[in-house]
Design an enzyme around this catalytic site. Structure first.
Site, PDB file in Angstrom:
ATOM      1  N   HIS A 130      34.240  -6.681  19.579  1.00 58.62           N
ATOM      2  CA  HIS A 130      34.389  -5.815  18.421  1.00 58.62           C
ATOM      3  C   HIS A 130      35.771  -5.175  18.364  1.00 58.62           C
ATOM      4  CE1 HIS A 130      29.789  -5.413  17.920  1.00 58.62           C
ATOM      5  NE2 HIS A 130      30.272  -6.241  17.027  1.00 58.62           N
ATOM      6  N   TRP A 231      22.727  -6.769  16.400  1.00 61.53           N
ATOM      7  CA  TRP A 231      22.761  -6.623  17.860  1.00 61.53           C
ATOM      8  C   TRP A 231      21.349  -6.565  18.447  1.00 61.53           C
ATOM      9  CZ3 TRP A 231      25.118  -2.546  14.913  1.00 61.53           C
ATOM     10  CH2 TRP A 231      26.433  -2.820  14.543  1.00 61.53           C
ATOM     11  N   GLU A 238      26.073   0.661  16.497  1.00 59.84           N
ATOM     12  CA  GLU A 238      27.329   0.617  15.737  1.00 59.84           C
ATOM     13  C   GLU A 238      28.289  -0.342  16.435  1.00 59.84           C
ATOM     14  OE1 GLU A 238      27.829   2.099  12.923  1.00 59.84           O
ATOM     15  OE2 GLU A 238      26.401   3.776  12.842  1.00 59.84           O
ATOM     16  N   CYS A 239      29.212  -0.924  15.648  1.00 58.69           N
ATOM     17  CA  CYS A 239      30.186  -1.841  16.251  1.00 58.69           C
ATOM     18  C   CYS A 239      31.338  -1.105  16.893  1.00 58.69           C
ATOM     19  CB  CYS A 239      30.720  -2.815  15.194  1.00 58.69           C
ATOM     20  SG  CYS A 239      31.695  -2.024  13.902  1.00 58.69           S
ATOM     21  N   GLY A 240      31.484   0.182  16.577  1.00 60.07           N
ATOM     22  CA  GLY A 240      32.573   0.974  17.137  1.00 60.07           C
ATOM     23  C   GLY A 240      33.493   1.556  16.102  1.00 60.07           C
TER      24      GLY A 240
END
Length: 243
Positions: A130, A231, A238-240
Site C-alpha cells: 500500500h 482485505w 484501511e489501506c493507510g
C-alpha cells in the site's frame, strides 16, 4: 458555474469546529459549493471511482461546473479490476475530467511490479504494497497538484472506524480533507445515482459494494458490512491513506 473571484479563505485560520457544526448535516452539494467558492485553487478530488466518488464527480462536473474544473487524482495501483479502468476512461470522456493519474515510478504493469518488488507483495507485506501503490503516489500527486484541500468519498456508515468522521478535517500534512458524503448513507448515494443516471462500476451490481485492488477485494455476502470484502481474513480496515 465559475468559481467566485474572491480572496481564498485562509484554511489554517478556519474554526473547524464551527465549520463542521454548520455543515454536519448539509448536503454534499452544499458542502462542495462552499469549497468551490472559498478554495478557488488547490482543491482536488481524490477518486477510486467507487460509487460515492462518482456521486461527487457528478456534482462537481455536471452540476456545479467550476471553472477551472476541480482536478481528479486517480491512483493507478497496477492491480485494478479491468472494469474499474474502463470506468475511469469512460468518465474522463463523458465528463471531460481534468484527470491526473499517479502510480509507482518506473513500473508500468502488474508483471513489472512483481518483477521489481516480488510476487504477491500484498500477501507478504501488505503495508509495503500500500505504501508503494497508494500512499507515496497520493502524497506525490497532492504535492504536484499543489493541493491545499482534497476530497474523499468516505461515509460514516461505511465502517465503525469512520463513525465519528467530520466533514472537514486536516491531514498530517496540514491540508484540509473534505468528506462531503460523511452524513450520507449507502442508500442515499445510490438514490442519487438512480435520480441522475450517474455512471458507476458494473462490479457494484455483482456483489462488490466497495472496490479496491483485484487481489485484495472479494464479494460481500448478504448481511455483511459493505467493506467486508476488502482485505478479507485480516484485521485491516484501511489501506493507510486515511490513517
Amino acid at each position: 458555474m465559475t468559481q467566485a473571484a474572491q480572496s481564498p479563505v485562509q484554511l489554517s485560520n478556519l474554526n473547524l469546529n464551527a465549520l463542521n457544526k454548520r455543515f454536519d448535516k448539509a448536503s454534499p452539494r452544499e458542502i462542495l459549493s462552499w469549497c468551490v467558492e472559498n478554495i478557488p485553487t488547490g482543491f482536488v478530488q481524490t477518486s477510486a471511482f467507487n460509487v460515492d466518488d462518482m456521486v461527487i464527480t457528478d456534482i462537481l462536473y455536471r452540476d456545479l461546473q467550476p471553472n477551472p474544473p476541480v482536478p481528479v487524482l486517480f491512483l493507478d495501483t497496477l492491480h485494478h479490476f479491468p472494469e474499474s479502468l474502463e470506468l475511469v476512461s469512460k468518465a474522463k470522456a463523458v465528463y471531460g475530467l481534468d484527470l491526473h493519474t499517479f502510480k509507482v515510478p518506473d513500473v508500468n504493469s502488474e508483471e513489472e511490479f512483481a518483477a521489481k518488488y516480488g510476487e504477491a507483495l500484498w500477501d507478504t507485506d501488505v503495508a509495503q504494497f500500500h505504501h508503494l501503490t497508494k500512499i507515496e503516489p497520493l502524497v506525490r500527486g497532492l504535492t504536484e497538484l499543489k493541493a491545499v484541500a482534497w476530497i474523499t468519498g468516505r461515509r460514516r456508515d461505511q465502517a465503525v472506524t469512520r463513525a465519528d468522521m467530520p466533514v472537514f478535517e486536516f491531514d498530517a500534512n496540514g491540508r484540509m480533507k473534505v468528506n462531503p458524503l460523511a452524513s450520507w448513507t449507502r442508500k442515499e448515494s445510490w438514490a442519487y445515482v438512480y435520480e441522475h443516471d450517474t455512471m458507476y462500476n458494473p462490479l457494484h451490481d455483482e456483489g462488490y459494494p466497495s472496490i479496491g485492488d483485484r487481489p485484495l477485494t472479494t464479494k460481500v455476502g448478504e448481511g455483511e458490512d459493505e467493506r467486508a470484502g476488502r482485505w478479507r481474513g485480516s484485521e485491516k480496515t484501511e489501506c493507510g491513506i486515511h490513517i
